[in-house]
Scaffold this active site. Structure first.
Site, mmCIF file in Angstrom:
data_model
loop_
_atom_site.group_PDB
_atom_site.id
_atom_site.type_symbol
_atom_site.label_atom_id
_atom_site.label_comp_id
_atom_site.label_asym_id
_atom_site.label_seq_id
_atom_site.Cartn_x
_atom_site.Cartn_y
_atom_site.Cartn_z
ATOM 1 C CE LYS A 103 -4.468 -1.663 1.458
ATOM 2 N NZ LYS A 103 -5.462 -1.827 2.520
ATOM 3 N NE ARG A 133 -7.664 -8.031 1.121
ATOM 4 C CZ ARG A 133 -7.262 -7.261 0.123
ATOM 5 N NH1 ARG A 133 -6.236 -6.449 0.293
ATOM 6 N NH2 ARG A 133 -7.885 -7.282 -1.029
HETATM 7 C C1 7PM Z 1 -6.374 -0.042 -5.024
HETATM 8 C C2 7PM Z 1 -6.551 0.516 -3.774
HETATM 9 C C3 7PM Z 1 -6.282 -1.402 -5.186
HETATM 10 C C4 7PM Z 1 -6.654 -0.288 -2.678
HETATM 11 C C5 7PM Z 1 -6.380 -2.211 -4.087
HETATM 12 C C6 7PM Z 1 -6.576 -1.646 -2.842
HETATM 13 C C7 7PM Z 1 -8.212 -4.152 2.171
HETATM 14 C C8 7PM Z 1 -9.283 -4.914 1.721
HETATM 15 C C9 7PM Z 1 -8.360 -3.910 0.036
HETATM 16 C C10 7PM Z 1 -7.934 -4.108 3.567
HETATM 17 C C11 7PM Z 1 -9.791 -5.600 3.853
HETATM 18 C C12 7PM Z 1 -5.421 -3.371 -1.605
HETATM 19 C C13 7PM Z 1 -6.637 -2.484 -1.632
HETATM 20 N N1 7PM Z 1 -7.632 -3.543 1.102
HETATM 21 N N2 7PM Z 1 -10.069 -5.632 2.543
HETATM 22 N N3 7PM Z 1 -9.372 -4.739 0.386
HETATM 23 N N4 7PM Z 1 -8.753 -4.856 4.366
HETATM 24 N N5 7PM Z 1 -10.553 -6.302 4.714
HETATM 25 O O1 7PM Z 1 -4.308 -2.788 -1.577
HETATM 26 O O2 7PM Z 1 -7.024 -3.427 4.060
HETATM 27 O O3 7PM Z 1 -5.509 -4.587 -1.632
HETATM 28 S S1 7PM Z 1 -8.133 -3.394 -1.592
#
Ligand code: 7PM
Length: 272
Positions: free
Chosen positions: A216, A250
């Site tokens: 991230k 995750r």
């Molecule tokens: C763009 C921005 C692409 C953010 C992907 C993301 C989480 C999640 C995501 C989290 C839970 C990523 C995120 N992040 N579900 N889904 N917790 N429960 O980097 O932090 O995967 S999407």
């Protein structure tokens, strides 16, 4: 007595990307194939839960129709179910997708909206599977415009505590509730770091804690590196989260994280 509080049930959730990438025009079967290969790779690396989603939460991402989301996730869940009984989480905010996914073999719901959309609270209660309630300030489209808190830890805790109450009131079993501070979802770097440092507080809400920091922006901001060069930073924060009491981490890089967390687990098992 040890001051550490390493979860006795530390688990790795692997992120499966099902969004068709713009560099290949192999169409839908191509992306199903790639996602299935990704899943098999993670299973071989010892993943505890696969997180399968068909909707991008990326800021400015286009809305995905129900039909599209079903087509991206259900055949993949079925395909994984044919080769493995690894637990599968459905990352969706649509009740219909949650239902279809559980029917196809998913056994968990991941809701970045903390079940605030449609009739998802009721549907989650009906499906009777674990559900992750995540904090987000704003909406995916605008959340990073100007994240603002007086007390980020207090406000995220208060939100999660209210969503736990709402879930319980709708009939979700307490043992099915998982909470997540939602790293990067309407948070500045400082907000994310404060939340990470305060993870032990979140355990007091009485539910397992899930965290997602893999690749991230908070890592990119500190290292000044693009997403594909954030593996070591991601492993570092995974270890920190595990040592601060997170239960489920995750991640995108399952094999690497499995080694890192094996070391944390070993420490957690030393008599204090
Ligand atoms: C763009 C921005 C692409 C953010 C992907 C993301 C989480 C999640 C995501 C989290 C839970 C990523 C995120 N992040 N579900 N889904 N917790 N429960 O980097 O932090 O995967 S999407």
């Amino acid at each position: 007595m040890s001051r550490l509080n390493i979860s006795a049930n530390l688990q790795i959730m692997g992120v499966i990307n099902t969004t068709p990438d713009s560099f290949s025009d192999g169409g839908q079967f191509d992306s199903l194939d790639k996602a299935f290969a990704q899943a098999q790779h993670m299973i071989a690396a010892g993943v505890d839960i696969l997180d399968i989603g068909g909707e991008s939460t990326r800021p400015s991402a286009e809305e995905v129709s129900e039909e599209e989301e079903l087509q991206r996730t259900i055949p993949l869940i079925r395909a994984v179910r044919e080769v493995s009984d690894v637990p599968i989480s459905i990352d969706s905010n649509k009740s219909s997708v949650m239902r279809a996914a559980v029917r196809a073999g998913a056994s968990m719901i991941n809701s970045i909206w903390a079940l605030r959309l449609e009739d998802s609270l009721q549907v989650a209660a009906q499906l009777d599977v674990p559900v992750c309630l995540m904090h987000m300030q704003g909406t995916p489209a605008t959340m990073q415009d100007n994240p603002d808190y007086e007390d980020v830890v207090g406000e995220v805790m208060e939100f999660l505590s209210q969503r736990i109450e709402a879930a319980l009131a709708a009939g979700v079993a307490r043992h099915n509730i998982i909470i997540d501070p939602g790293f990067g979802f309407g948070k500045t770097l400082q907000h994310n770091l404060q939340l990470l440092k305060s993870l032990p507080e979140f355990r007091k809400l009485g539910a397992p804690v899930l965290v997602g920091m893999s690749r991230k922006g908070m890592i990119g901001a500190i290292l000044d590196k693009p997403a594909h060069q954030r593996l070591y930073g991601s492993l570092s924060v995974a270890v920190m989260a595990a040592m601060l009491g997170a239960d489920i981490i995750r991640v995108h890089d399952v094999a690497e994280t499995a080694d890192a967390l094996a070391m944390v687990r070993a420490l957690g098992q030393v008599a204090s």
